[in-house]
Design a protein around this motif. Structure first.
Motif, PDB file in Angstrom:
ATOM      1  N   PRO A  36      -4.142 -32.720   0.761  1.00  0.00           N
ATOM      2  CA  PRO A  36      -5.598 -32.389   0.966  1.00  0.00           C
ATOM      3  C   PRO A  36      -6.354 -33.271   1.021  1.00  0.00           C
ATOM      4  O   PRO A  36      -6.745 -34.502   0.262  1.00  0.00           O
ATOM      5  N   SER A  37      -7.605 -32.556   0.918  1.00  0.00           N
ATOM      6  CA  SER A  37      -8.589 -32.925   0.610  1.00  0.00           C
ATOM      7  C   SER A  37      -8.914 -34.082  -0.564  1.00  0.00           C
ATOM      8  O   SER A  37      -8.465 -33.031  -1.909  1.00  0.00           O
ATOM      9  N   GLY A  38      -9.312 -35.327  -1.149  1.00  0.00           N
ATOM     10  CA  GLY A  38      -9.048 -35.869  -2.263  1.00  0.00           C
ATOM     11  C   GLY A  38      -8.404 -35.471  -2.856  1.00  0.00           C
ATOM     12  O   GLY A  38      -7.638 -36.119  -4.201  1.00  0.00           O
ATOM     13  N   ALA A  39      -6.894 -36.217  -1.908  1.00  0.00           N
ATOM     14  CA  ALA A  39      -5.872 -35.839  -2.908  1.00  0.00           C
ATOM     15  C   ALA A  39      -5.487 -37.687  -3.093  1.00  0.00           C
ATOM     16  O   ALA A  39      -4.387 -38.452  -3.674  1.00  0.00           O
ATOM     17  N   GLY A  40      -5.893 -38.714  -2.552  1.00  0.00           N
ATOM     18  CA  GLY A  40      -5.941 -40.129  -2.155  1.00  0.00           C
ATOM     19  C   GLY A  40      -5.750 -40.761  -1.281  1.00  0.00           C
ATOM     20  O   GLY A  40      -5.546 -42.006  -1.149  1.00  0.00           O
ATOM     21  N   LYS A  41      -5.641 -40.169   0.258  1.00  0.00           N
ATOM     22  CA  LYS A  41      -5.455 -40.519   0.878  1.00  0.00           C
ATOM     23  C   LYS A  41      -5.996 -41.868   1.352  1.00  0.00           C
ATOM     24  O   LYS A  41      -5.512 -43.006   2.253  1.00  0.00           O
ATOM     25  N   SER A  42      -6.969 -41.705   2.034  1.00  0.00           N
ATOM     26  CA  SER A  42      -8.317 -42.922   2.083  1.00  0.00           C
ATOM     27  C   SER A  42      -8.520 -43.536   0.653  1.00  0.00           C
ATOM     28  O   SER A  42      -8.166 -45.164   1.325  1.00  0.00           O
ATOM     29  N   THR A  43      -8.100 -43.852  -0.505  1.00  0.00           N
ATOM     30  CA  THR A  43      -7.854 -44.786  -0.847  1.00  0.00           C
ATOM     31  C   THR A  43      -6.477 -45.669  -1.144  1.00  0.00           C
ATOM     32  O   THR A  43      -6.666 -46.727  -0.851  1.00  0.00           O
ATOM     33  N   ARG A 202       3.450 -37.005   2.260  1.00  0.00           N
ATOM     34  CA  ARG A 202       1.818 -36.843   1.571  1.00  0.00           C
ATOM     35  C   ARG A 202       1.609 -36.732   1.031  1.00  0.00           C
ATOM     36  O   ARG A 202       2.614 -37.225  -0.648  1.00  0.00           O
ATOM     37  N   VAL A 203       0.802 -36.712   0.522  1.00  0.00           N
ATOM     38  CA  VAL A 203       0.192 -37.630  -0.742  1.00  0.00           C
ATOM     39  C   VAL A 203      -0.420 -36.033  -1.617  1.00  0.00           C
ATOM     40  O   VAL A 203      -1.445 -35.544  -0.847  1.00  0.00           O
ATOM     41  N   GLU A 204      -0.770 -37.012  -2.476  1.00  0.00           N
ATOM     42  CA  GLU A 204      -0.888 -35.251  -3.576  1.00  0.00           C
ATOM     43  C   GLU A 204      -1.088 -35.642  -4.976  1.00  0.00           C
ATOM     44  O   GLU A 204      -0.435 -35.871  -5.626  1.00  0.00           O
TER      45      GLU A 204
END
Lengths: 220, 463
Positions: A36-43, A202-204
């Motif tokens: 989901p958005s804000g899960a930390g994928k871009s970080t 899956r990043v969550e």
């Protein structure tokens, strides 16, 4: 064979912990980051691309923690770039090629080929100011592909693109993964690219769930 | 929608943004520290103000007026830079311009925030002035009211005027660009020259209205003898001292009225800015047709080499970086045409006083533009992960800048083998490039570099 290893990596901004204790090993092939958005994928991608340093843990490229070796073979496409509006796409790409230490003549030809494959070639001598959102996205992708990156960190490279163009980008990405590069990317087209992926992570809530099982043989 | 509500909203959001920016707090810290250097040191250092050939005896009003004059003359470009390159330079115009909100109301709100921030910095300077006065004034000469009054009367309208100009220059597309910075530079120079030209006229409201910076009457009216000759800055000889009645100058006919009138002019400019406001344009450059188009447009893309192999690392990658910076400084054919003209000119004119300033004037825009674009925060986020660290790129930029000025000086050096022009050319290019990249790195844009280089260029050209 290239390898990328994250050991107990954590990242926080002030008191907000974005990533916690992530240990992963990436091998050549395509790895998709979903969640989901804000899960930390871009970080996570920024950490892999050395755009930021982790607060905790270490990131090893071919067993070494130095950033120089990784950057020499990195292609990075962040989600948003402050593109220089008054340059043409070609001038911008050659600027990036110079920063990568590439042969500028060869890079110019390669940029022509990449942009031709993703439908941007007709506009490469136009100023970026005249580009639409999708064209900017393709330009950011094209600069990441310059050289022979052994590590590609791509943050939503297919966002804002129509289905046909997104598939063309996907083909180049899969091609790079098949050529032996480690490709880590976030995408909203996970379903389409998953068959070609080595792993889907899956990043969550700042943590990475165990890989969705994909047989290595699926990377063909 | 109620215009007052829009103004209040624009004011409060701008103030919030200022409050959250480090630059404001840095200014509030630097201003009091800088106050010491706005006043004369006992050893002759610092900024000095002389009337005729003499230094006025330091009194409370003279200390205040000294601070005010330095702000309203020498420091105003810094205030401009602060407003133009700081946190509120980016506004959500894409959304804002399609609302029914009054542009005048928005302009007044933003002007209020800009003016309040600059007046806040002035207040910090006032406090510093009072502190310095305890050291610089003898006995019971400290008069807090006179010191503060003198400083605010001179500097207050000037900083309010700069805040208004910022809003006015943000109203039209051409003035939002580098042309606007050049326009401000010319306005600033005009504000320094105009009062000197009219300083011999009798004190009146009309003559004082030529003096935006407000320095003529306080320095001339209360002098013991005829005094229409004064110096502000340093590097001049001053013999002896005089007792200057600064308060007499501040209360001279028409002076206070003119200072109030300048505040009125500032408010009027803001209203005009709101009335003439033109929306931002999507930056789509029209493709020029015909011969002019062929000259200025980049032309069609090169032929595609299908399946071109991946580029390899260059043998001399550092040279490639310098070449890339060299090319990007000269981005656009207009620059190349002008550069060729300057090079030709350098073969036939005095290098130091004509060709070199011309080359630097051309390059200062090109250098600041490229430095600003390459140091944009959102681009540095990408380029900092390249094998060449940002500092290497900056070094390459300085070398490329020196190469450009050297290249443009070659025709001047060639006819008489005057090789002495080349070191001067290279040094001037390297210094200009260094100033450009340092300021662009600090501010993330080209505004500060462009204006500072213009000021430096003026000094270089007039020496």
């Amino acid at each position: 064979m290239a390898s990328l290893e994250l050991k107990g990596v954590g990242k926080a901004y002030g008191r907000k912990r974005v990533l916690q204790d992530i240990s992963l090993t990436f091998e050549p092939g395509l790895t998709l980051l979903v969640g989901p958005s804000g899960a930390g994928k871009s970080t996570l991608l920024r950490l892999i691309a050395t755009a930021e340093r982790p607060n905790k843990g270490s990131i090893l490229w071919n067993g070494s923690g130095g950033r120089g070796a990784l950057r020499k073979t990195l292609g990075y496409a962040p989600q948003a770039v402050d593109l220089p509006e008054d340059l043409t796409a070609r001038e911008f790409a050659m600027h990036i090629a110079a920063l990568k230490g590439l042969n500028l003549g060869q890079a110019d030809k390669q940029f022509g080929a990449i942009t031709d494959a993703i439908g941007l070639h007709a506009d490469i001598n136009n100023r970026i100011a005249s580009f639409s959102g999708g064209m900017r996205r393709r330009l950011i992708f094209a600069q990441a592909m310059l050289g022979e990156p052994q590590l590609l960190a791509l943050d939503e490279p297919t966002a804002e693109l129509d289905g046909e163009t997104a598939r063309k980008l996907g083909a180049l990405i899969v091609g790079r993964a098949k050529a032996g590069a480690i490709v880590v990317m976030t995408t909203h087209l996970a379903d389409e690219l998953a068959p070609s992926a080595r792993a889907v992570l899956r990043v969550e809530n700042g943590q990475v769930a165990p890989p969705v099982a994909r047989a290595p043989e699926s990377v063909t | 929608m109620n215009a007052a509500v829009i103004s209040a909203s624009s004011l409060t959001t701008s103030l919030l943004r200022y409050g959250r920016s480090r630059a404001l707090w840095l200014m509030l810290l630097v201003a009091p520290l800088g106050a010491r250097y706005m006043l004369p040191f006992e050893d002759g250092g610092g900024v000095r103000i002389a009337v005729g050939d003499a230094l006025p005896v330091m009194t409370s009003p003279f200390l205040g007026v000294s601070l005010g004059i330095i702000v309203s003359t020498l420091v105003l470009p810094i205030a401009w830079l602060f407003l133009r390159s700081n946190t509120t330079r980016r506004q959500p115009w894409q959304v804002e311009e399609v609302t029914i909100g009054s542009r005048v109301a928005i302009a007044l709100g933003r002007f209020g925030a800009d003016a309040l921030v600059l007046l806040g910095v002035l207040a910090a300077l006032n406090v510093a002035g009072l502190y310095l006065a305890t050291f610089m004034l003898r006995g019971d000469a400290l008069n807090i009211a006179e010191l503060s009054f003198a400083m605010w009367v001179v500097a207050g309208p000037a900083v309010i005027g700069v805040a208004a100009l910022r809003i006015l220059f943000d109203a039209r597309p051409l003035l939002r660009s580098g042309f606007g910075d050049f326009g401000y530079f010319c306005t600033w120079m005009g504000s320094l020259i105009a009062p000197i030209v009219t300083s011999k006229s009798a004190p009146s409201f009309a003559s004082n209205m030529h003096d935006f910076a407000g320095f003529v009457r306080p320095l001339t009216y209360g002098a013991p003898g005829p005094a229409d000759d004064f110096s502000i800055g340093g590097g001049f000889l001053a013999t002896g001292t005089i007792n200057l009645d600064v308060m007499a100058g501040l209360m001279s006919p028409g002076y206070l009225e003119s200072r109030l009138a300048w505040i009125g002019v500032a408010l009027a400019l803001v209203v005009v800015a709101g009335l003439i406001y033109a929306p931002h344009k999507a930056k789509k450059k029209a493709v020029l047709a015909g011969r002019l188009g062929a000259l200025l447009n980049a032309g069609p893309p090169p032929r595609v080499v299908v399946n071109a192999p991946a580029a390899k690392r260059a043998m001399a990658d550092a040279i490639g970086l310098v070449v890339s910076e060299f090319r990007l400084i000269s981005s656009g054919r207009v620059f190349l045409i002008l550069a060729a003209a300057v090079a030709v000119m350098s073969a036939f004119t005095d290098f130091r006083h004509a060709a070199s300033p011309a080359a630097l004037l051309l390059l200062l825009f090109a250098l600041s533009a490229h430095a600003g674009r390459s140091e944009a925060r959102g681009l540095v986020a990408l380029t900092k992960v390249a094998p060449f660290a940002p500092m290497m790129r900056r070094v390459a930029f300085v070398i490329a800048g020196a190469l450009w000025t050297t290249l443009l000086a070659l025709p001047a050096a060639a006819p008489a083998v005057a090789l002495d022009v080349l070191p001067l050319a290279a040094a001037s290019g390297a210094i200009a490039a260094t100033v450009a990249i340092v300021l662009s790195t600090l501010t993330g844009s080209s505004f500060a570099a462009r204006l500072v280089l213009l000021v430096l260029w003026y000094g270089y050209a007039s020496m």
